[in-house]
Design an enzyme around this catalytic site. Structure first.
Site: not given
Ligand code: BG6
Length: 475
Positions: A181, A373
């Site tokens: 990211e 993701e």
């Molecule tokens: C993304 C990141 O922003 O979202 C992860 O690459 C992160 O590291 C994921 O865990 C989900 O966000 P969160 O804040 O729910 O863990």
């Protein structure tokens, strides 16, 4: 036009070192930025680079120190991924495990060996590792001595890291992502780039740091292709299109500007040059990037092979300052979209937004895409055996996979794979909680660090196994 997902479609799951490994000082690992980010009320000020925390202390709880102890449990965890039929496993390397201080003359053999073991375990099951070189971590020594990515010296240290890992793992890893990211540094600068601010022009520092990361990413691509021409190097964007709140042209314009803020990084990494809109923006903001001779050529000659991204939600914006009902808990500020439901953390659920994002990225770059993701952070209530009836998670993923399939089958988007986030429960990056769970595998641990760390399969575990087995036919 294809009828479904390709035979080699990379189904799997994603994690990051700092959110699952633990063992934060084991095996000669050095201290990382993420190790000094506490849970609780000081978390945001630290992540924003507004509150200096260079060491951990007794008053705070630091979730990365143990996380879910993947460091000692990787065999069991990868075994469970294999049981689900993973074709790929996305993980990140902890920089400070390999170069404890970041500027060490020689790498730490114990750290390198750990990742050898992890990759061997994956390969044993035919799981292809997908490796993020840096996922929100910088060795603290580099923050303290040179101010992290605000310094050009970081490029050299990152290059050394890349040379070492590409050589070492050239027969084990084929897919690499340079920065997780990369646009996060604009929003959470300490997490994204180890930046801590004094009284200074923060925007100028952030964009200078961004330039250094973009140069480092291009260098990594250059080195990677020299060491192994088979390597595939990707960039990684926190994606999600911005919608205009109304059809007023001013709102549409605002939405376009918001999207450009994020595309900026990928425009450089994928098209190989700074876009004109960014150059003009820098002029308006009185930002003068320090560039070295050869930078432009390096960027031009070393564009990425594929575009990877995370997608959790779409965004909504308005040009009207009176319209300001923001959702809660979003790193990317967004208005409440009345057409969408939201997660318990206020992240707006928009499966069609994934198809829109896939198409926008493909139209813009015409390169293979990879969703690295996606997922639903939710509170799970396990029974006495650790079983969770997580139909809400299944529903979220099912609806997203459907639109992803439409993007591939109907729209012709080239998609390499899909790795939902936090395939095993892990620490939340934004809140530091364990309670915000994404996994197919439940981990017994709470927000305060209590629990047996026992792993158990949720309902979604069996569901996802079927999805992979049928190559996305049975949802
Ligand atoms: C993304 C990141 O922003 O979202 C992860 O690459 C992160 O590291 C994921 O865990 C989900 O966000 P969160 O804040 O729910 O863990």
């Amino acid at each position: 036009m294809s009828k479904g997902f390709s035979d080699g479609f990379l189904w799997g799951g994603a994690t990051a070192a700092n959110q699952c490994e633990g063992g934060y000082l084991e095996g000669n690992k050095g201290l990382s930025t993420v190790d000094v980010i506490p849970a609780g009320k000081d978390r945001f000020p630290v992540m924003l680079g507004k509150m200096k925390m260079f060491k951990s202390d007794e008053e705070h709880y630091y979730p990365s120190h143990e996380a879910i102890d993947f460091y000692h449990n990787y065999k069991e965890d990868i075994g469970l991924f294999a049981e689900m039929g993973f074709k790929t496993f996305r993980l990140s390397l902890s920089w400070a495990r390999i170069f404890p201080n970041g500027d060490d003359e020689v790498p730490n053999e114990e750290g390198l060996k750990f990742y050898d073991n992890v990759f061997d375990e994956c390969l044993k099951y035919g799981i292809e590792p997908l490796v993020t070189i840096t996922h929100f971590d910088v060795p603290m020594h580099l923050v303290e001595t040179i101010g992290s990515w605000r310094s050009r010296k970081m490029v050299g240290y990152y290059e050394r890291l890349c040379e070492v890992i590409f050589e070492r793992y050239k027969n084990k890893v084929k897919y690499w992502l340079t920065f997780n990211e990369i646009n996060m540094l604009l929003h959470l600068p300490f997490i994204g780039a180890g930046l801590v601010f004094e009284e200074e022009n923060e925007e100028a520092i952030k964009y200078q740091a961004a330039h250094h990361q973009l140069i480092a990413s291009a260098k990594a691509t250059e080195i990677a292709h020299k060491i192994n021409p088979e390597f595939k190097i990707g960039c990684m964007l926190a994606a999600g299109n911005t919608y205009a709140n109304t059809c007023a042209p001013e709102d549409v314009w605002k939405a376009m500007e918001k999207d450009r803020e994020n595309y900026f990084f990928i425009d450089v990494q994928s098209r190989g040059e700074y876009p004109n809109y960014a150059k003009k923006m820098f002029e308006r903001m009185n930002i003068y990037l320090e560039m070295e001779e050869g930078d432009e050529e390096l960027l031009r000659n070393n564009t990425v092979d594929f575009i990877s991204f995370s997608y959790y939600a779409s965004r909504l914006t308005s040009a009207d300052p009176e319209v300001n009902a923001q959702t809660e808990g979003n790193v990317f500020a967004t208005l409440k979209n009345p057409y969408l439901k939201a997660s318990e953390w206020g992240w707006q659920i928009d499966p069609l937004g994934l198809r829109i994002t896939l198409n926008s990225l493909y139209d813009r770059y015409q390169k293979p895409l990879f969703i690295v993701e996606n997922g639903l952070g939710a509170v799970d209530t396990p029974d006495e055996n650790g079983y969770v009836e997580d139909d809400y998670r299944i529903e979220y993923l099912r609806e997203h996979i459907k639109t992803m399939r439409d993007a591939v089958i109907i729209d012709g988007v080239e998609l390499m794979g899909y790795t939902p986030w936090g395939c095993i429960d892990l620490v939340s990056a934004s809140t530091g909680e364990m309670k915000k769970r994404y996994g197919f595998i439940y981990v017994d641990k709470d927000n305060e660090g209590n629990g047996t760390l026992k792993r158990s399969r949720k309902k979604s575990f069996g569901w996802y196994k079927k999805v992979i087995e049928t190559n996305g036919e049975q949802l």
